[in-house]
Design a protein around this motif. Structure first.
Motif, mmCIF file in Angstrom:
data_model
loop_
_atom_site.group_PDB
_atom_site.id
_atom_site.type_symbol
_atom_site.label_atom_id
_atom_site.label_comp_id
_atom_site.label_asym_id
_atom_site.label_seq_id
_atom_site.Cartn_x
_atom_site.Cartn_y
_atom_site.Cartn_z
ATOM 1 N N ALA A 11 48.995 28.987 46.118
ATOM 2 C CA ALA A 11 48.008 28.076 46.532
ATOM 3 C C ALA A 11 47.263 28.483 47.874
ATOM 4 C CB ALA A 11 48.656 26.857 46.886
ATOM 5 N N ARG A 12 47.767 29.609 48.648
ATOM 6 C CA ARG A 12 46.985 30.264 49.622
ATOM 7 C C ARG A 12 46.008 31.241 49.214
ATOM 8 N NH1 ARG A 12 51.225 32.811 54.256
ATOM 9 N NH2 ARG A 12 49.272 33.748 54.928
ATOM 10 N N ILE A 13 46.588 31.875 47.945
ATOM 11 C CA ILE A 13 45.647 32.853 47.517
ATOM 12 C C ILE A 13 44.364 32.040 46.926
ATOM 13 C CG2 ILE A 13 45.172 34.332 45.473
ATOM 14 C CD1 ILE A 13 48.640 35.181 45.850
ATOM 15 N N ALA A 14 44.791 30.908 46.288
ATOM 16 C CA ALA A 14 43.613 30.212 45.384
ATOM 17 C C ALA A 14 42.565 29.788 46.695
ATOM 18 C CB ALA A 14 44.116 29.041 44.724
ATOM 19 N N ALA A 15 43.070 29.263 47.719
ATOM 20 C CA ALA A 15 42.235 28.737 48.910
ATOM 21 C C ALA A 15 41.410 29.913 49.267
ATOM 22 C CB ALA A 15 43.177 28.141 49.852
ATOM 23 N N ALA A 16 42.203 30.832 49.583
ATOM 24 C CA ALA A 16 41.284 32.043 50.262
ATOM 25 C C ALA A 16 40.262 32.657 49.182
ATOM 26 C CB ALA A 16 42.211 33.067 50.678
ATOM 27 N N ALA A 17 40.557 32.609 48.019
ATOM 28 C CA ALA A 17 39.599 33.043 46.963
ATOM 29 C C ALA A 17 38.396 32.150 46.939
ATOM 30 C CB ALA A 17 40.283 33.400 45.452
ATOM 31 N N ALA A 18 38.524 30.782 46.951
ATOM 32 C CA ALA A 18 37.630 29.806 46.816
ATOM 33 C C ALA A 18 36.810 29.950 47.995
ATOM 34 C CB ALA A 18 38.215 28.287 46.879
ATOM 35 N N ALA A 20 36.004 32.598 49.745
ATOM 36 C CA ALA A 20 35.339 33.926 49.626
ATOM 37 C C ALA A 20 34.377 33.432 48.484
ATOM 38 C CB ALA A 20 36.276 34.913 49.576
ATOM 39 N N GLY A 21 34.483 32.554 47.566
ATOM 40 C CA GLY A 21 33.482 32.615 46.397
ATOM 41 C C GLY A 21 33.906 33.456 45.444
ATOM 42 N N ARG A 22 35.305 33.782 45.306
ATOM 43 C CA ARG A 22 35.872 34.426 44.289
ATOM 44 C C ARG A 22 36.645 33.822 43.423
ATOM 45 N NH1 ARG A 22 39.051 39.180 46.710
ATOM 46 N NH2 ARG A 22 38.897 39.935 44.551
ATOM 47 N N ASP A 23 36.763 34.319 42.169
ATOM 48 C CA ASP A 23 37.885 33.538 41.205
ATOM 49 C C ASP A 23 39.243 33.982 41.662
ATOM 50 O OD1 ASP A 23 39.340 32.869 38.871
ATOM 51 O OD2 ASP A 23 37.827 33.859 37.552
ATOM 52 N N PRO A 24 40.064 32.907 41.675
ATOM 53 C CA PRO A 24 41.479 33.563 41.982
ATOM 54 C C PRO A 24 42.302 34.208 41.173
ATOM 55 C CG PRO A 24 40.997 31.145 41.988
ATOM 56 C CD PRO A 24 39.764 31.456 41.520
ATOM 57 N N ALA A 25 42.004 34.255 39.741
ATOM 58 C CA ALA A 25 42.237 34.921 38.835
ATOM 59 C C ALA A 25 42.158 36.403 39.189
ATOM 60 C CB ALA A 25 42.157 34.617 37.412
ATOM 61 N N ASP A 26 41.205 36.746 39.863
ATOM 62 C CA ASP A 26 41.029 38.160 40.199
ATOM 63 C C ASP A 26 41.809 38.783 41.495
ATOM 64 O OD1 ASP A 26 38.927 38.217 38.296
ATOM 65 O OD2 ASP A 26 37.521 37.848 39.874
ATOM 66 N N VAL A 27 42.714 37.770 41.952
ATOM 67 C CA VAL A 27 43.592 38.512 42.924
ATOM 68 C C VAL A 27 45.058 38.243 42.264
ATOM 69 C CG1 VAL A 27 44.580 38.217 45.231
ATOM 70 C CG2 VAL A 27 42.068 37.311 44.628
ATOM 71 N N ARG A 28 45.763 39.286 41.985
ATOM 72 C CA ARG A 28 47.139 39.534 41.645
ATOM 73 C C ARG A 28 48.333 39.242 42.791
ATOM 74 N NH1 ARG A 28 49.316 44.030 37.955
ATOM 75 N NH2 ARG A 28 50.727 42.400 37.381
ATOM 76 N N LEU A 29 49.347 38.770 42.607
ATOM 77 C CA LEU A 29 50.481 38.593 43.154
ATOM 78 C C LEU A 29 51.517 39.479 42.834
ATOM 79 C CD1 LEU A 29 51.797 37.415 45.718
ATOM 80 C CD2 LEU A 29 52.578 35.336 44.222
ATOM 81 N N MET A 203 46.753 37.921 54.287
ATOM 82 C CA MET A 203 46.426 37.970 52.982
ATOM 83 C C MET A 203 45.057 37.252 52.965
ATOM 84 S SD MET A 203 48.580 35.003 50.941
ATOM 85 C CE MET A 203 50.159 34.932 51.724
ATOM 86 N N GLU A 204 44.689 36.245 53.772
ATOM 87 C CA GLU A 204 43.495 35.488 53.697
ATOM 88 C C GLU A 204 42.244 36.645 54.146
ATOM 89 O OE1 GLU A 204 46.168 34.168 54.779
ATOM 90 O OE2 GLU A 204 46.379 32.080 53.734
ATOM 91 N N ALA A 205 42.652 37.379 54.968
ATOM 92 C CA ALA A 205 41.469 38.428 55.431
ATOM 93 C C ALA A 205 41.434 39.233 54.354
ATOM 94 C CB ALA A 205 41.715 38.998 56.773
ATOM 95 N N ALA A 206 42.434 39.943 53.803
ATOM 96 C CA ALA A 206 42.307 40.843 52.565
ATOM 97 C C ALA A 206 41.472 40.194 51.675
ATOM 98 C CB ALA A 206 43.527 41.454 52.413
ATOM 99 N N ILE A 207 41.809 39.035 51.149
ATOM 100 C CA ILE A 207 41.120 38.515 49.973
ATOM 101 C C ILE A 207 39.577 38.141 50.125
ATOM 102 C CG2 ILE A 207 40.923 36.254 48.763
ATOM 103 C CD1 ILE A 207 44.250 36.256 48.773
ATOM 104 N N ALA A 208 39.318 37.782 51.330
ATOM 105 C CA ALA A 208 38.059 37.786 51.965
ATOM 106 C C ALA A 208 37.298 39.093 51.909
ATOM 107 C CB ALA A 208 37.949 37.011 53.414
#
Ligand SMILES: *Cc1c(COP(=O)(O)O)cnc(C)c1O
Length: 235
Positions: A11-18, A20-29, A203-208
């Motif tokens: 959920a944190r990954i998905a929120a950070a991706a959203a 940043a205007g990114r698709d959460p599926a583009d961030v692997r865990l 992780m939020e900064a990295a995803i951004a």
């Protein structure tokens, strides 16, 4: 409980991706399981997590042996000494910490022909800390080319561990620098798709800033004991 933690991290990954205007599926865990026993890795696997990162080769081999029935994708994210390259090439799917051409050549020579190429990330020392592994930013391009030229290896991209800080502006600056190096590799015609950056605290900064793979330990498995050396110590 680990299943709940995994869900919270996703959920944190998905929120950070959203944001940043990114698709959460583009961030692997990648679940970082160092110091945690095989039983805990199995629990995370059964909760849907298939990629695991380990720092210490010997510890990882023991878990691989006891979990050999599970189709886990194993990533080496700790320092790699040249006397371990053969076993690493034989047992791991990914190595995030290639920082010398000599290590790349040894991994390539040792990768069994029956296996797919080893997935390799070049580790970059973005903060310039003397104690940290990784090539300096100016050496990234040459090492990436050397990896890409090896038939037993597949260059996937870059990995970085910036200096720990709570300063989100500094976190983002470092991650942006790594992403710009990654973009330069692409502009130079290298076929890279993976930017391994971001841990529990950043992780939020990295995803951004464009991370495509976050390496998360504490938020999934809880705090580690003190019996092990820190992540970047030689082991
Ligand atoms: C331990 C470790 C992680 C995970 O760190 P957490 O803060 O526990 O999420 C990620 N990357 C590397 C290289 C590590 O050594």
């Amino acid at each position: 409980m680990i299943g709940d933690n995994l869900q919270a991290v996703r959920a944190r990954i998905a929120a950070a991706a959203a944001r940043a205007g990114r698709d959460p599926a583009d961030v692997r865990l990648l679940a970082v399981s160092k110091t945690h026993p095989a039983t805990v890795v199995a629990e995370a696997f059964h909760a849907g997590q298939t990629a695991f990162g380990e720092n210490y080769v010997q510890e990882a081999l023991e878990k691989m042996d006891s979990l050999s029935a599970l189709p886990i994708e194993w990533h080496l994210i700790g320092p790699l000494q040249s006397n371990k390259t053969r076993i690493v090439a034989e047992r791991f799917g990914w190595v995030h910490t290639v920082d010398r051409e000599k290590i790349a050549l040894r991994l390539a020579q040792s990768r069994p022909a029956s296996m797919p190429p080893l997935e390799v990330l070049v580790q970059v020392n973005v903060s310039g800390e003397a104690s940290k592994s990784g090539v300096s930013p100016g050496e990234v391009n040459a090492l990436a080319r050397a990896v890409a030229a090896q038939p037993g290896l597949r260059l996937r991209g870059l990995m970085a561990i910036p200096e720990p800080t709570d300063d989100v502006v500094l976190q983002r600056t470092r991650f942006r620098e790594v992403r710009e190096m990654f973009d330069r590799l692409k502009a130079d015609g290298l076929d890279v798709d993976t930017l391994s950056m971001g841990m529990t605290g950043d992780m939020e900064a990295a995803i951004a800033e464009g991370s495509t793979l976050v390496r998360i330990g504490t938020a999934i498995f809880g705090a580690r004991g003190r019996s092990r050396a820190p992540a970047q110590a030689e082991h």
